[in-house]
Motif scaffolding. Structure first.
Motif, mmCIF file in Angstrom:
data_model
loop_
_atom_site.group_PDB
_atom_site.id
_atom_site.type_symbol
_atom_site.label_atom_id
_atom_site.label_comp_id
_atom_site.label_asym_id
_atom_site.label_seq_id
_atom_site.Cartn_x
_atom_site.Cartn_y
_atom_site.Cartn_z
ATOM 1 N N GLU A 260 0.830 -1.205 0.000
ATOM 2 C CA GLU A 260 0.000 0.000 0.000
ATOM 3 C C GLU A 260 0.862 1.252 0.000
ATOM 4 O O GLU A 260 0.522 2.249 -0.660
ATOM 5 C CB GLU A 260 -0.937 -0.010 1.213
ATOM 6 C CG GLU A 260 -2.058 -1.023 1.093
ATOM 7 C CD GLU A 260 -3.037 -0.989 2.253
ATOM 8 O OE1 GLU A 260 -3.980 -1.803 2.242
ATOM 9 O OE2 GLU A 260 -2.864 -0.154 3.174
ATOM 10 N N LEU A 261 1.994 1.220 0.710
ATOM 11 C CA LEU A 261 2.904 2.357 0.705
ATOM 12 C C LEU A 261 3.479 2.573 -0.690
ATOM 13 O O LEU A 261 3.542 3.704 -1.186
ATOM 14 C CB LEU A 261 4.021 2.147 1.718
ATOM 15 C CG LEU A 261 5.129 3.203 1.769
ATOM 16 C CD1 LEU A 261 4.558 4.596 1.995
ATOM 17 C CD2 LEU A 261 6.157 2.858 2.843
ATOM 18 N N TYR A 262 3.886 1.497 -1.338
ATOM 19 C CA TYR A 262 4.453 1.602 -2.685
ATOM 20 C C TYR A 262 3.413 2.142 -3.665
ATOM 21 O O TYR A 262 3.735 2.960 -4.541
ATOM 22 C CB TYR A 262 4.951 0.235 -3.148
ATOM 23 C CG TYR A 262 5.692 0.272 -4.458
ATOM 24 C CD1 TYR A 262 7.040 0.618 -4.507
ATOM 25 C CD2 TYR A 262 5.051 -0.029 -5.657
ATOM 26 C CE1 TYR A 262 7.730 0.663 -5.714
ATOM 27 C CE2 TYR A 262 5.715 0.007 -6.868
ATOM 28 C CZ TYR A 262 7.058 0.350 -6.892
ATOM 29 O OH TYR A 262 7.729 0.401 -8.086
ATOM 30 N N THR A 263 2.159 1.707 -3.517
ATOM 31 C CA THR A 263 1.082 2.225 -4.367
ATOM 32 C C THR A 263 0.925 3.725 -4.176
ATOM 33 O O THR A 263 0.771 4.477 -5.148
ATOM 34 C CB THR A 263 -0.241 1.504 -4.045
ATOM 35 O OG1 THR A 263 -0.086 0.101 -4.262
ATOM 36 C CG2 THR A 263 -1.372 2.021 -4.933
ATOM 37 N N ALA A 264 0.964 4.167 -2.924
ATOM 38 C CA ALA A 264 0.811 5.598 -2.637
ATOM 39 C C ALA A 264 1.936 6.412 -3.247
ATOM 40 O O ALA A 264 1.708 7.469 -3.853
ATOM 41 C CB ALA A 264 0.759 5.817 -1.123
#
Length: 439
Positions: free
Chosen positions: A91-95
Motif C-alpha cells: 500500500e505504501l508503494y502504491t501511494a
C-alpha cells in the motif's frame, strides 16, 4: 429500493451510475465489474473535512486505503486534500507510485517488517503508528543505522468494544493490535520512546472497530485517553500533540442499517475532545480520523451476469453469477449482507425470491440469500450495491479466477482504472517443475 449516490433509473429502465448506463459498462468492460461513483466519494470526503473546518480545529482526515487501494484511488484522495493510511509495503508503494505526498502518509500494522519500516523511513513518511515493543526497538535500530528520525503515534487499546462483528472489533483489551491502556503496557512504551534521539512521540491512536452506528464508543474512548494523558503529563511531562480516534464509521448495506451522517460522527468526536481538554486543562490536540469504508463503501457497485439457475422444490431457487467469493469474500468471511437489483430491468416488479450464488467451488460461496428480483433470466445484469470497501482489496484468485476490472464513473464518463486480469496474468509468476530424468 434504495439507490446510493448518483445511481438512478434512466429512461431505458436501466441502472445508471454517475450518468453512465450499467449495460454500457458491462458491454464495454465485461463482468464482474467494480464501478465507483466518484461524485459520492468526493461528497463524503468534503463532509468529513468541513465538520472540522466549521469547528476551526487542526485536523487530518486520512483515507484508510486498506478499504480500496489503487493508483487512481490514491490520486483521488490527494485531489480531495485527504491524508492517507497504509498498512503494508504494497500500500505504501502504491501511494508513492501515485505521487501522494509522503508527509501525509501514516503507516499502520501490527507486524511491520524490517523492509517495510526501512521503506517508510527512506520515503520520509509523515508518521508511523507504533503497535508493539518489538517495533519500537526495530525503528530505533533502523534509525540509528540510517541517521533518520521519525514521528510516531502509539496505538492503544482503550478497552472499548464496538457493537460489531467479532472479527472487526479492535479496541477491546483482548486484541492483536496496540498497547493495552489499562495494564501498564502503554506506560512502558512511553518510557521506551521518550529518551530516544530518533523517535518523536506525537501522540496516541486508537481504533475501536468497524461498521459503527453510534458515537458512544468514540466518546468513551476519548474520556479514557484523556484520563491517561493527564497522568502522563504529571509522570513524564508528556503532552499529546495529536489524538487519532481512528475510523469505523458505518455505512448502509441493507435497509436494517442506520448509519449516522459523517458530520455527526465528527461533531461528537470534536465535542468529546473539547470537553475533556477543558476538563483537564489541555490545549485541544490536533484531531485525526481515518474513514475508509465510509468514503468508498457505498460508492461501489459490482455488476454481474446471471448464468445457471437451480430450483430446489419447496425450499429455494438459486441464481448463479459470474463472480462470487473471489471478488467479494465478505459474505463468507463476515456473513455480510447486501442489496441488489436487476440492472437491466429495474422497472419490472421484483417479485421472485432467489438466492444469489457465486461460481466458486465452495458451498459457502453465496453472495445474497433470499432476495426479491424480477423473474431471473440467463444474461440478466445484477447490480450488488455497497461493494466499494473490501471488495477489490480482498479479491483473490481462488479457482484461478481472474480478478475483475475497476471503473470510475463521474459526470457521464467512465474511466478504466484497473484492468481485468487475464489467464496469462494468473500463470505469469508460475515456474515449471523439472523432474529428474531416470537413468
Amino acid at each position: 429500493m434504495f439507490l446510493h449516490g448518483t445511481c438512478r433509473q434512466n429512461q431505458h429502465g436501466h441502472l445508471e451510475i454517475g450518468g453512465v448506463d450499467a449495460l454500457y459498462l458491462a458491454e464495454n468492460y465485461g463482468t464482474p465489474l467494480y464501478v465507483y461513483d466518484v461524485a459520492l466519494i468526493r461528497e463524503r470526503a468534503k463532509s468529513f473535512q468541513q465538520a472540522f473546518t466549521a469547528a476551526g480545529l487542526r485536523a487530518q482526515v486520512a483515507y484508510a486505503s486498506k478499504a480500496f487501494s489503487s493508483v487512481a484511488m490514491i490520486q483521488l484522495a490527494q485531489e480531495e486534500g485527504l491524508s492517507l493510511d497504509v498498512v503494508s509495503g504494497g500500500e505504501l508503494y502504491t501511494a508513492i507510485s501515485a505521487g501522494f505526498p509522503a508527509e501525509r502518509i501514516h503507516f499502520h500494522g501490527n507486524n511491520k517488517s524490517r523492509e517495510e519500516l526501512q521503506m517508510a523511513l527512506e520515503y520520509h513518511i509523515g508518521c508511523i503508528v507504533v503497535d508493539n515493543f518489538y517495533e519500537i526497538s526495530l525503528i530505533e535500530e533502523l534509525c540509528k543505522e540510517s541517521g533518520y528520525t521519525v514521528d510516531v503515534l502509539l496505538r492503544i487499546t482503550p478497552g472499548v468494544e464496538a457493537h460489531t462483528h467479532d472479527y472487526i472489533t479492535t479496541g477491546q483489551e483482548d486484541s492483536k493490535f496496540g498497547f493495552d491502556l489499562n495494564n501498564g503496557q502503554t506506560e512502558r512504551a512511553i518510557e521506551q520512546i521518550l529518551p530516544s534521539n530518533h523517535i518523536r512521540l506525537l501522540g496516541v491512536h486508537c481504533h475501536i472497530g468497524s461498521q459503527i452506528f453510534d458515537t458512544a464508543g468514540f466518546v468513551l474512548a476519548a474520556e479514557k485517553i484523556f484520563t491517561k494523558l493527564d497522568e502522563w503529563r504529571e509522570s513524564y511531562s508528556f503532552i499529546s500533540k495529536v489524538l487519532n480516534l481512528g475510523g469505523g464509521f458505518g455505512i448502509r448495506y441493507t435497509e436494517e442499517d442506520e448509519p449516522l451522517p459523517a458530520t455527526v460522527y465528527v461533531e461528537k468526536i470534536i465535542e468529546a475532545v473539547k470537553a475533556n481538554a477543558e476538563r483537564y486543562s489541555f490545549s485541544i490536540p490536533e484531531i485525526w480520523i481515518e474513514p475508509g469504508r465510509s468514503l468508498v463503501g457505498d460508492a461501489g457497485t459490482t455488476l454481474y451476469t446471471v448464468g445457471a439457475q437451480k430450483e430446489v422444490p419447496g425450499t429455494r431457487r438459486y441464481a448463479a453469477v459470474d463472480g462470487g467469493m473471489s471478488d467479494n469474500i465478505r459474505p463468507a468471511l463476515y456473513q455480510a449482507k447486501y442489496e441488489a437489483i436487476s440492472a437491466n430491468r429495474i422497472e419490472e416488479e421484483h417479485n421472485t425470491t432467489v438466492s444469489i450464488a457465486g461460481k466458486c467451488c465452495e458451498s459457502g460461496d453465496m453472495l445474497i440469500w433470499d432476495i426479491d428480483l424480477p423473474e431471473v433470466k440467463a444474461g440478466d445484469l445484477l447490480a450488488v450495491f455497497c461493494t466499494g470497501a473490501y471488495g477489490y482489496s480482498m479479491a483473490n484468485n481462488y479457482n484461478r479466477i481472474p480478478r475483475p476490472a475497476v471503473v470510475f464513473v463521474e459526470d457521464g464518463e467512465a474511466h478504466l482504472v484497473i484492468k481485468r486480469e487475464t489467464y496469462e496474468d494468473i500463470v505469469k509468476l508460475d515456474l515449471p517443475f523439472k523432474t529428474k530424468v531416470k537413468q
